[in-house]
Design a protein around this motif. Structure first.
Motif: not given
Length: 150
Positions: A35-38, A135-141, A146-147
């Motif tokens: 998420i930070a890299d994205f 990867d669920g949290e990344l997809i939502r973000h 958001g989460t």
């Protein structure tokens, strides 16, 4: 593409080398780092399964009946760009149109126990999507911003 940086695999997109590194207790990337890299502009590639993104592929199951086949592919996520789905085989690709809404879907992904299913509502229609739980949290973000799941 407006972003010239090469995409990298997300934490949940594991290869056999990643599994061997995990067995050797060598630390791998984390979803929080993804998420930070994205957010920092790094494009990411998330492995997944779908029946509907980019059109359905029908398979004959006998007696004239056909069902939609589950296809493997990659979702390319980059800040400021529309997400793009690419099939692993067959050369199909589809650019997803905003706005996005992500809803958890019931059921399991056959032969992929570490994956979770979602219903992805876009500006062009509703699709099914299965991605690794990591990867669920990344997809939502990336898609919803958001989460929380809406």
């Amino acid at each position: 593409m407006t972003n010239a940086r090469a995409e990298r695999r997300s934490a949940g997109t594991e290869t056999m080398v990643d599994v061997l590194l995990r067995w050797a207790w060598i630390r791998r990337r984390t979803p929080a780092r993804d998420i930070a890299d994205f957010d920092g502009g790094q494009p990411l590639r998330v492995v997944g399964f779908t029946k509907s993104i980019g059109g359905t592929v029908k398979v004959s199951v006998g007696k004239g009946k056909q069902i939609a086949r589950l296809r493997q592919g990659y979702l390319r996520l980059a800040a400021g760009e529309a997400p793009v789905w690419n099939d692993a085989r067959g050369g199909r690709s589809a650019t997803l149109q905003a706005p996005f809404q992500l809803k958890p879907a019931a059921g399991k992904v056959r032969l992929a126990r570490k994956f979770e299913r979602y219903e992805l509502v876009t500006g062009a229609g509703t699709y099914d999507l299965a991605v690794p739980r990591k990867d669920g949290e990344l997809i939502r973000h990336a898609l919803v911003g958001g989460t929380e799941i809406r």
